[in-house]
Write an enzyme that holds these catalytic residues in place. Structure first.
Site, PDB file in Angstrom:
ATOM      1  N   LYS A 120       0.822  -1.459  -0.065  1.00  0.00           N
ATOM      2  CA  LYS A 120      -0.075  -0.035   0.085  1.00  0.00           C
ATOM      3  C   LYS A 120       0.937   1.516  -0.115  1.00  0.00           C
ATOM      4  O   LYS A 120       0.628   2.358  -0.824  1.00  0.00           O
ATOM      5  CB  LYS A 120      -0.863   0.102   1.203  1.00  0.00           C
ATOM      6  CG  LYS A 120      -1.914   1.160   1.292  1.00  0.00           C
ATOM      7  CD  LYS A 120      -2.754   1.138   2.407  1.00  0.00           C
ATOM      8  CE  LYS A 120      -2.052   1.853   3.808  1.00  0.00           C
ATOM      9  NZ  LYS A 120      -3.081   1.788   4.626  1.00  0.00           N
ATOM     10  N   ASP A 138      -6.497   1.282   1.087  1.00  0.00           N
ATOM     11  CA  ASP A 138      -6.541   1.703   2.279  1.00  0.00           C
ATOM     12  C   ASP A 138      -8.064   0.860   2.695  1.00  0.00           C
ATOM     13  O   ASP A 138      -8.953   0.294   1.925  1.00  0.00           O
ATOM     14  CB  ASP A 138      -6.521   2.864   2.872  1.00  0.00           C
ATOM     15  CG  ASP A 138      -7.540   3.641   2.206  1.00  0.00           C
ATOM     16  OD1 ASP A 138      -8.315   3.518   1.658  1.00  0.00           O
ATOM     17  OD2 ASP A 138      -7.328   5.032   2.914  1.00  0.00           O
TER      18      ASP A 138
END
Length: 213
Positions: A120, A138
């Site tokens: 991420k 997220d």
């Protein structure tokens, strides 16, 4: 979500916010990397509050190393999990100095090899700093992918890969900013604010949340 609904969904988000940017504050690629690393399981607001004091003093890998672990902790102790984050950031800075000439690398593999940098974080840096069409999934994007029907998936990676496949190329670079902001302020976790949502006509979520009385 039907394929035909995806383009108007993103066209509407773009019309409302033509040039979306991350809410993390930074002035260099390294500052962005450090801020994203610090933001795991913390709010952008709390990270910005800490980095406004940290970055004027130490905004390069070497300057962070020069602070020492206790010095760094002093600046970021208001952020959740600050001890482990300080350790990761110090180790990442050491690798950047020793292996990359203090320059943040542009490849996913090199980024993910840095301590504290997962997929991420790498996606955020590749997208926000280098303009690559990546999708940093997220909690907000994971929720939106499933709730809207845009990219249902059981894992962040599954949602990421579906989003990359389904979002039209012209919207891909900015898509993750639009989705994060939409999830943060409109399509919120507990009760989505469907009554003020511009993209509700294309969203699969039912029943839509009515205007509170």
């Amino acid at each position: 979500m039907k394929t035909a609904d995806i383009a108007p969904f993103f066209a509407t988000l773009k019309a409302a916010n033509p040039m979306p940017v991350t809410e993390l504050e930074y002035t260099s690629v390294f500052e962005l990397l450090a801020a994203v690393l610090l933001s795991a399981q913390a709010t952008d607001v709390s990270v910005n509050k800490a980095t406004r004091k940290l970055f004027p003093v130490a905004n390069t890998p070497q300057k962070i190393l020069d602070l020492g672990i206790e010095g760094l902790e002093g600046y970021i102790k208001t952020i959740g999990l600050y001890r482990s984050k300080a350790k990761h950031l110090m180790e990442a800075c050491r690798m950047l100095v020793e292996q990359h000439n203090s320059v943040v690398p542009r490849s996913r593999e090199a980024l993910e090899a840095l301590p504290g940098v997962g997929r991420k974080t790498a996606n955020v840096v590749l997208n926000s700093a280098f303009g690559e069409a990546t999708m940093a999934v997220d909690t907000h994007i994971f929720r939106l992918g499933n709730r809207t029907g845009l990219a249902p998936g059981k894992t962040p990676l599954e949602v990421e890969l579906k989003l990359l496949k389904r979002i039209p190329p012209e919207y891909l670079v900015d898509a993750h900013h639009w989705l994060i902001l939409h999830g943060r302020y409109v399509c919120v976790a507990r009760k989505p604010m469907c009554w003020q949502c511009a993209v509700a006509p294309w969203c699969d979520f039912t029943p839509k949340t009515p205007l509170p009385e």
